[in-house]
Motif scaffolding. Structure first.
Motif, PDB file in Angstrom:
ATOM      1  N   PHE A  85      30.012 -30.566  -9.177  1.00 48.53           N
ATOM      2  CA  PHE A  85      28.448 -30.774  -8.808  1.00 48.53           C
ATOM      3  C   PHE A  85      28.050 -31.614  -7.771  1.00 48.53           C
ATOM      4  O   PHE A  85      28.730 -32.477  -7.379  1.00 48.53           O
ATOM      5  CB  PHE A  85      27.883 -30.974 -10.148  1.00 48.53           C
ATOM      6  CG  PHE A  85      27.756 -32.387 -10.785  1.00 48.53           C
ATOM      7  CD1 PHE A  85      26.773 -33.082 -10.662  1.00 48.53           C
ATOM      8  CD2 PHE A  85      28.965 -32.594 -11.716  1.00 48.53           C
ATOM      9  CE1 PHE A  85      26.814 -34.301 -11.354  1.00 48.53           C
ATOM     10  CE2 PHE A  85      29.134 -33.900 -11.989  1.00 48.53           C
ATOM     11  CZ  PHE A  85      27.918 -34.723 -11.866  1.00 48.53           C
ATOM     12  N   ALA A  86      27.178 -31.127  -7.287  1.00 44.54           N
ATOM     13  CA  ALA A  86      26.428 -32.023  -5.859  1.00 44.54           C
ATOM     14  C   ALA A  86      25.023 -32.456  -6.160  1.00 44.54           C
ATOM     15  O   ALA A  86      24.457 -32.158  -7.201  1.00 44.54           O
ATOM     16  CB  ALA A  86      26.262 -31.189  -4.905  1.00 44.54           C
ATOM     17  N   LEU A  87      24.796 -33.733  -5.530  1.00 46.46           N
ATOM     18  CA  LEU A  87      23.563 -34.422  -5.865  1.00 46.46           C
ATOM     19  C   LEU A  87      23.077 -34.087  -4.211  1.00 46.46           C
ATOM     20  O   LEU A  87      23.518 -33.992  -3.269  1.00 46.46           O
ATOM     21  CB  LEU A  87      23.820 -35.760  -6.049  1.00 46.46           C
ATOM     22  CG  LEU A  87      24.655 -36.173  -7.240  1.00 46.46           C
ATOM     23  CD1 LEU A  87      24.892 -37.495  -7.305  1.00 46.46           C
ATOM     24  CD2 LEU A  87      23.703 -35.669  -8.416  1.00 46.46           C
ATOM     25  N   THR A  88      21.649 -34.517  -4.226  1.00 44.80           N
ATOM     26  CA  THR A  88      20.945 -34.726  -2.855  1.00 44.80           C
ATOM     27  C   THR A  88      20.127 -35.495  -2.934  1.00 44.80           C
ATOM     28  O   THR A  88      19.720 -36.270  -4.204  1.00 44.80           O
ATOM     29  CB  THR A  88      20.448 -33.273  -2.234  1.00 44.80           C
ATOM     30  OG1 THR A  88      20.017 -33.365  -0.927  1.00 44.80           O
ATOM     31  CG2 THR A  88      19.022 -32.853  -3.233  1.00 44.80           C
ATOM     32  N   LEU A 168      38.610 -34.870 -10.089  1.00 40.29           N
ATOM     33  CA  LEU A 168      37.013 -34.456  -9.660  1.00 40.29           C
ATOM     34  C   LEU A 168      36.413 -34.977 -10.781  1.00 40.29           C
ATOM     35  O   LEU A 168      35.461 -34.135 -11.524  1.00 40.29           O
ATOM     36  CB  LEU A 168      36.989 -32.886  -9.657  1.00 40.29           C
ATOM     37  CG  LEU A 168      37.497 -32.349  -8.187  1.00 40.29           C
ATOM     38  CD1 LEU A 168      37.122 -30.945  -8.529  1.00 40.29           C
ATOM     39  CD2 LEU A 168      36.713 -32.685  -7.167  1.00 40.29           C
ATOM     40  N   ASP A 169      36.087 -36.495 -10.854  1.00 44.33           N
ATOM     41  CA  ASP A 169      35.337 -36.832 -11.966  1.00 44.33           C
ATOM     42  C   ASP A 169      34.110 -37.629 -11.255  1.00 44.33           C
ATOM     43  O   ASP A 169      33.267 -38.271 -11.903  1.00 44.33           O
ATOM     44  CB  ASP A 169      36.056 -37.790 -12.772  1.00 44.33           C
ATOM     45  CG  ASP A 169      36.934 -38.985 -11.742  1.00 44.33           C
ATOM     46  OD1 ASP A 169      37.030 -38.747 -10.634  1.00 44.33           O
ATOM     47  OD2 ASP A 169      37.481 -39.982 -12.288  1.00 44.33           O
ATOM     48  N   THR A 170      33.920 -37.296 -10.144  1.00 44.07           N
ATOM     49  CA  THR A 170      32.599 -37.977  -9.341  1.00 44.07           C
ATOM     50  C   THR A 170      32.013 -36.854  -8.600  1.00 44.07           C
ATOM     51  O   THR A 170      32.428 -36.279  -7.962  1.00 44.07           O
ATOM     52  CB  THR A 170      33.124 -39.117  -8.392  1.00 44.07           C
ATOM     53  OG1 THR A 170      33.913 -40.029  -9.213  1.00 44.07           O
ATOM     54  CG2 THR A 170      32.016 -39.934  -7.959  1.00 44.07           C
ATOM     55  N   PRO A 171      30.515 -36.945  -8.684  1.00 46.25           N
ATOM     56  CA  PRO A 171      29.767 -35.848  -7.748  1.00 46.25           C
ATOM     57  C   PRO A 171      29.965 -36.091  -6.459  1.00 46.25           C
ATOM     58  O   PRO A 171      30.293 -37.316  -5.701  1.00 46.25           O
ATOM     59  CB  PRO A 171      28.645 -35.936  -8.286  1.00 46.25           C
ATOM     60  CG  PRO A 171      28.442 -37.445  -8.997  1.00 46.25           C
ATOM     61  CD  PRO A 171      29.750 -37.421  -9.517  1.00 46.25           C
TER      62      PRO A 171
END
Length: 331
Positions: A85-88, A168-171
């Protein structure tokens, strides 16, 4: 640390990998519940996507490999399902990179120290990316991916047990270069407000981590998200404890947001049951479930149910709340 209990950072989107048969003929749990639009082919040429856009400005990206991956190598070994997943943020990619890096490298974020929790996480310099839409328009962005040191002292071990298909444990972060509406057309109501399920946005992303490492992951996510956690379920962390990080949304004008303030965000928890244990064994530490919120008429109780009884759809949950909730504000 941010003064507000809600971070200015937002969820941007969730990655849902589909195999080719499911991508070309979407499963019924997707078509019956969501309006799905064509995305396009990524700049590297080896992947394509379809999108589920929500009026809060977030979306689910349905991604599929066309050929052997030439981009997104960290996803290449993953099985279909939720993978990342991604953040902005309101700031630019480079500004965000600098402030997150500063927090990850600090041990003075709070009285406990923060930094990366000994999990070996920094971020790579923002990298330009893009794709061509079906209508021919170019969409451009910057992606900022985590840089992971598997030799760091608190990384769950053995690696093959906790990260069987890669870590993949960090966005990651995604920042628009072209207008956000090109990548995420959330203002087009025929796209974002026509979901048969009544979906309005992503309520939460749930991340499952080993119980003995939960303190480390809380410190890591505090630094990445720029906000202190809220602890629920007990004095000390346990398999029944959830630790949440309240976030903003890309479209603050969405009517449900004021009522949901403080509830939207990322949740960190340890495995609660055999299903969670099996998930970690098969897919590794990382994203476990997402919750989608919806408003419903003619009901007076909150209802939660997965979109499907098994498979990929079982890890995506619809949270239906009465229409009056949106006017009454947080409870």
């Amino acid at each position: 640390m941010a003064n507000s209990p809600v971070s200015s950072y937002s969820l941007d989107h969730v990655i849902l990998l589909l195999d080719t048969p499911d991508f070309e003929n979407l499963p019924e749990w997707l078509t019956k519940n969501f309006t799905v639009i064509e995305g396009g082919t990524h700049a590297g040429g080896s992947s394509r996507n379809k999108l589920v856009i929500f009026p809060d400005g977030t979306y689910i990206e349905l991604i599929n490999w066309i050929t052997k991956p030439k981009e997104f190598f960290d996803w290449a070994g993953k099985d279909p399902g939720l993978i990342d997943f991604a953040l902005t943020t309101p700031k630019s990619a480079h500004e965000t990179f600098n402030e997150v890096t500063k927090r990850l490298e600090s041990n003075e974020w709070d009285e406990k120290g923060a930094g990366d929790g000994g999990l070996g996480v920094r971020y790579k310099d923002p990298l330009a990316g893009g794709r061509k839409r079906k209508d021919g328009q170019d969409v451009k962005w910057h992606v900022t991916k985590p840089l992971l040191d598997n030799d760091a002292p608190n990384v769950p071990r053995p690696l093959e047990k906790f990260f069987p298909t890669g870590r993949l444990d960090t966005p990651f972060f995604c920042h628009d270069v072209t207008d956000r509406a090109l990548r995420v057309p959330y203002a087009e109501k025929e796209i974002s407000e026509t979901h048969p399920s009544g979906a309005r946005g992503i309520l939460s992303v749930e991340v499952v981590v080993p119980e003995e490492k939960i303190d480390s992951y809380i410190k890591l996510y505090s630094s990445v998200l720029g906000v202190e956690p809220k602890v629920h379920g007990g004095y000390r962390y346990s398999p029944t404890t959830s630790v949440s990080f309240p976030l903003s949304v890309p479209n603050p004008d969405e009517k449900a947001i004021k009522a949901l303030r403080g509830r939207i965000g990322v949740e960190i928890r340890a495995p609660r049951d055999q299903e969670d244990e099996a998930w970690v064994k098969e897919r590794g530490v990382g994203i476990r479930e997402i919750k989608i919120f919806a408003e419903v008429k003619g009901e007076d109780e909150v209802d939660e149910a997965p979109f499907d009884s098994e498979g990929i759809g079982a890890s995506i949950v619809l949270v239906k709340e009465p229409v009056g909730f949106w006017q009454e504000g947080p409870r």
